[in-house]
Design a protein around this motif. Structure first.
Motif, PDB file in Angstrom:
ATOM      1  N   PHE A   1      33.018   1.380  27.336  1.00 39.30           N
ATOM      2  CA  PHE A   1      33.583   1.181  26.008  1.00 39.30           C
ATOM      3  C   PHE A   1      33.116   2.312  25.096  1.00 39.30           C
TER       4      PHE A   1
ATOM      5  N   VAL B   1      33.604   3.841  21.125  1.00 42.73           N
ATOM      6  CA  VAL B   1      34.066   3.511  19.776  1.00 42.73           C
ATOM      7  C   VAL B   1      33.676   4.633  18.829  1.00 42.73           C
TER       8      VAL B   1
ATOM      9  N   GLN C   1      34.157  -7.535  14.872  1.00 46.28           N
ATOM     10  CA  GLN C   1      35.458  -7.833  15.458  1.00 46.28           C
ATOM     11  C   GLN C   1      36.300  -8.647  14.467  1.00 46.28           C
TER      12      GLN C   1
ATOM     13  N   LEU D   1      39.995  -1.668  20.957  1.00 48.40           N
ATOM     14  CA  LEU D   1      38.906  -1.207  21.809  1.00 48.40           C
ATOM     15  C   LEU D   1      39.436  -0.780  23.177  1.00 48.40           C
TER      16      LEU D   1
END
Length: 365
Positions: free
Chosen positions: A294, A296, A312, A42
């Motif tokens: 963040f 993704v 995760q 990440l």
């Protein structure tokens, strides 16, 4: 019989060994068929996205003109499409009772002025005479002063009444408040108009500034925080598909509309005589931010009835983390969560089938 028993025992042993071999092969096959989980580290990034929102063009200045007093349209000086200058006479109204009241107010003013002039002169003479001891009584002087002050007050009231009637009469002439074009006309000569009743339902005229326009956009609250004054925007108009226009955000309301929960954003457009007030446009607003977030792959985010989450990898075990989605750019999406940290190892292709605590088969790196 002994030979037959020995053969049967040998055959059973062979079948048993064959079955065990098949069982071991099935276990190995299942282990090989278990999907390999691909992960990624990440990180943060700055997304530069945009959103397309319908907008409306209107005159930079826009006004509906109504009649202030009950009257009739005596003369209509303009029609739709008429270009006017500030101060031009647009409509002349007629109300005979106002003219009569103005004349009466003027007569009353002249009468009160004459009375005040006489009482003021009388007081001044008595005051000069009173300087000689015993010639004028103190009571007579006070009476003259009181009469003078009374007449002066009545004179001022008459002046105010006359000025009021002058203002009322000025309402019978409607002038252009600024340079522009007449875009609507709702009356004809002889029509009754007024502040109340049938003649007040629609404006007499509508005047708009056509040389400069406003592009008005209602931006949803979820996007408003990304915008600021000076941001460049592009927009197109459906009736002009081959034209692309540019402008900058000139002003923002700074609050959300209570009905639409959106913020009013305006751009100033210098009109090149191609655009018209009332046109519907499609504005492309940039959604930029200075802070990294963040980001993704879109495939890493799972949305279902219970919420939105990413998965995760924690020591080979799956752990779900609830997140909130932000902007999307291509196949990448912003996510927000206090539980996420830089370099967390997340599953790239997440799904509901990966349960909390499930053992993961990770790909070799």
């Amino acid at each position: 019989m002994k030979v037959f028993a020995v053969k049967t025992t040998i055959l059973s042993s062979l079948l048993l060994l064959s079955g065990c071999g098949h069982s071991d092969q099935n276990e190995e096959k299942k282990a090989l068929e278990k999907p390999v989980t691909e992960t990624f580290s990440l990180g943060k990034d700055i997304l530069s996205t945009s959103v397309s929102i319908p907008a409306e063009l209107s005159g930079f200045q826009y006004v509906d003109l109504y009649a202030k007093v009950s009257s009739y349209v005596k003369d209509l000086k303009v029609d739709i499409g008429s270009k006017v200058k500030k101060g031009d006479l647009l409509v002349e109204l007629e109300a005979p009772e106002i003219s009569s009241q103005l004349a009466a107010a003027e007569s009353g003013l002249l009468s009160q002025e004459a009375l005040y002039t006489a009482s003021n002169s009388t007081y001044n003479r008595l005051f000069e005479t009173s300087k000689i001891e015993g010639t004028v009584s103190k009571n007579d002087l006070e009476q003259a002063l009181a009469q003078k002050n009374s007449d002066f007050a009545k004179f001022q009231a008459a002046k105010a009444t006359y000025k009021e009637m002058q203002i009322m009469q000025s309402y019978l002439q409607i002038h252009a408040p600024f340079d522009g074009v007449v875009t609507a006309r709702n009356v004809n000569t002889g029509a009754y108009v007024g502040p109340t009743g049938t003649g007040s339902q629609s404006p007499l005229l509508t005047v708009q500034d056509y040389k400069k326009l406003r592009l008005v956009v209602s931006v949803p609250g979820s996007y408003a925080a990304y915008l600021k004054q000076g941001d460049a925007i592009n927009f197109t108009v459906n009736s002009l598909p081959n034209h692309n226009f540019e402008s900058k955000i000139a002003r923002m309301s700074g609050a959300l509309d209570t009905k639409l929960r959106s913020e009013r954003v305006e751009m100033d457009i210098v009109n090149n005589k191609v655009l018209l007030p009332g046109m519907i446009a499609e504005a492309v607003l940039p959604l930029n931010t200075k802070d990294s977030t963040f980001v993704v792959p879109e495939s890493a985010v799972v949305t279902y009835s219970e919420g939105t989450f990413v998965i995760q990898n924690r020591g080979g075990k799956a752990h779900r983390i609830n997140v909130k989605k932000g902007r999307t750019q291509g196949e990448r999406v912003e996510v927000f969560s206090d539980s996420l940290k830089v370099n967390d190892e997340l599953i790239k292709l997440a799904s509901e089938e990966i349960r909390e605590g499930m053992t993961l088969k990770l790909s070799a790196k």
